[in-house]
Design an enzyme around this catalytic site. Sequence first.
Site, short mmCIF file in Angstrom:
data_model
loop_
_atom_site.label_atom_id
_atom_site.label_comp_id
_atom_site.label_asym_id
_atom_site.label_seq_id
_atom_site.Cartn_x
_atom_site.Cartn_y
_atom_site.Cartn_z
N SER A 90 -16.40 -41.47 -61.16
CA SER A 90 -17.35 -42.33 -60.45
C SER A 90 -18.67 -42.33 -61.19
O SER A 90 -19.12 -41.29 -61.66
CB SER A 90 -17.55 -41.82 -59.01
N SER A 110 15.48 -81.52 -75.23
CA SER A 110 14.41 -80.51 -75.31
C SER A 110 14.82 -79.18 -74.70
O SER A 110 14.45 -78.11 -75.19
CB SER A 110 13.15 -81.03 -74.59
N HIS A 153 4.35 -41.31 -39.75
CA HIS A 153 3.17 -41.99 -39.20
C HIS A 153 1.88 -41.42 -39.82
O HIS A 153 0.81 -41.54 -39.24
CB HIS A 153 3.11 -41.86 -37.67
N ARG A 159 2.29 -85.92 -77.32
CA ARG A 159 2.34 -85.42 -75.94
C ARG A 159 3.72 -84.87 -75.60
O ARG A 159 4.22 -85.03 -74.49
CB ARG A 159 1.95 -86.53 -74.94
N HIS A 160 4.34 -84.22 -76.58
CA HIS A 160 5.68 -83.66 -76.37
C HIS A 160 5.82 -82.44 -77.28
O HIS A 160 5.85 -82.57 -78.50
CB HIS A 160 6.75 -84.70 -76.71
N ASP A 161 5.89 -81.25 -76.68
CA ASP A 161 5.86 -80.03 -77.49
C ASP A 161 7.09 -79.88 -78.38
O ASP A 161 6.99 -79.46 -79.54
CB ASP A 161 5.67 -78.79 -76.61
N ARG A 196 16.99 -82.60 -62.61
CA ARG A 196 15.83 -81.84 -63.09
C ARG A 196 14.54 -82.62 -62.85
O ARG A 196 14.52 -83.84 -62.94
CB ARG A 196 15.99 -81.59 -64.60
N SER A 226 7.88 -76.80 -65.22
CA SER A 226 7.50 -76.33 -66.56
C SER A 226 6.21 -75.52 -66.58
O SER A 226 6.19 -74.37 -67.04
CB SER A 226 7.38 -77.54 -67.50
N ARG A 283 -5.73 -56.38 -72.19
CA ARG A 283 -6.15 -55.07 -71.70
C ARG A 283 -5.00 -54.10 -71.50
O ARG A 283 -5.17 -52.90 -71.68
CB ARG A 283 -6.91 -55.26 -70.38
#
Length: 481
Positions: A286, A109, A156, A82-84, A326, A331, A17
């Site tokens: 409106s 990595s 104020h 299972r490891h990018d 680490r 992540s 958007r």
Amino acid sequence: MAASEEFMKYRSPLVSRYASKEMAYNFSDRKKFTTWRKLWIFLAKAEKALGLPITDEQIAEMESHAEDIDFSMAAEEERKLRHDVMAHVHTFAHCCPAAAPIIHLGATSCYVGDNTDLIMLRDGFDILLPKLARVIDRLSNFAEKYSDLPTLGFTHYQPAQLTTVGKRACLWLQDLAMDMRNLQRARDDLRFRGVKGTTGTQASFLQLFQGDHDKVEELDRLVTEMAGFQRAYLVTGQTYSRKVDIDSLSSLASLGATVHKICTDIRLLANLKEIEEPFEKEQIGSSAMPYKRNPMRAERCCSLARHLVALMADPLQTASVQWLERTLDDSANRRISLPESFLTADIILSTLQNITEGLVVYPKVIERHIRHELPFMATENIIMAMVKAGGNRQDCHEKIRVLSQEAAAVVKQEGGDNDLLSRVQADPYFAPILGQLDAILDPKTFIGRAPQQVARFLSEEVRPLLEPYNSKMDVKIELEL
């Protein structure tokens, strides 16, 4: 994906958007994974230059496939592994069979992950800084134009001494100038993670180069230089310190606070009908009340600025819970908090530029509000004028006090206009100064040094800050929504 399927799952409105194309691309998968491939190419080139058995043909093969990523294959590999990172190593190796043995050689990595994040942070700041400069430029022009237009000051949110429309804008500008310096410093302080290995010791590279420390240091320097950074962090764990994320996102959160204050002020002034943001010819304020001109752009900025400020909690908590060299609980959080902070900052700056390019001022409304309050503010000046004409200060004070309370009762209890001036003119006691009243009540005698302050501030602090961005000032923002 079919067009109909696109609307069957959640889409972040930050991208779908609001966000600019350049910032959306900066955190896109294509930017991320092509950067990974470029980093593997940089590493191979540097390793070859320092004597490892890597051929020109292998590097040429990698370079020829730097952009053509098979995202479907990478997704399938990640489902299996299972490891990018290893999924993309395999995908890259599939189209580079000759280079396959040396892709990611010696690296961990975080070589691609963290270094890519640092590149994205740097490039994100490079997108934001010219946008912030344009906002400051537009608001500076506004401040200069209205530097001597008197307006009611508010403390104020109650009427106080007069200031000028331009001086108030300079209060906004001062905060934006601080943000400009903060963003520039955060950008310039970024370093490259470089080639550091699994726990930051560079042990794998020391082994590759058979104990040659000088070659390992030169490898780090060469890759850092290829990536466009002047310096790398000398020490890291597996990752660069997550305090770097705190430093980067805190400058953005601070910008969010600034924008929220500015746009809140604009909304308050719009309620008074003194200032309005741009309103399109066919815009609807409106659905129920056709006469309304709602400050929707300023409201959008406030809404998103709150999100930007709230995101600051993520890097603070992430840095505080990183164990030893680490842990991976950083992540998933960083995949959200880093892009969203920059995307949100990008949106509010684009929107604020649009607002500041079209701010509308209504001097007659401002003048009417001044007339309503100025007689009360002028009472001390009236007393001084009477004393100069030979009157007694205490007697005059009592006269003014009684008349002021009578006028206040008309305003508060009867809903009438402030008639203090008429009461003063009708009282014979004030006859000696009746001819001075117009001068005493001239609003420009109540604004102090506001015009001079505006001129000096713009000249000494704002214009010099914008000089590096003079070539990028002509971009105009047209909001699609």
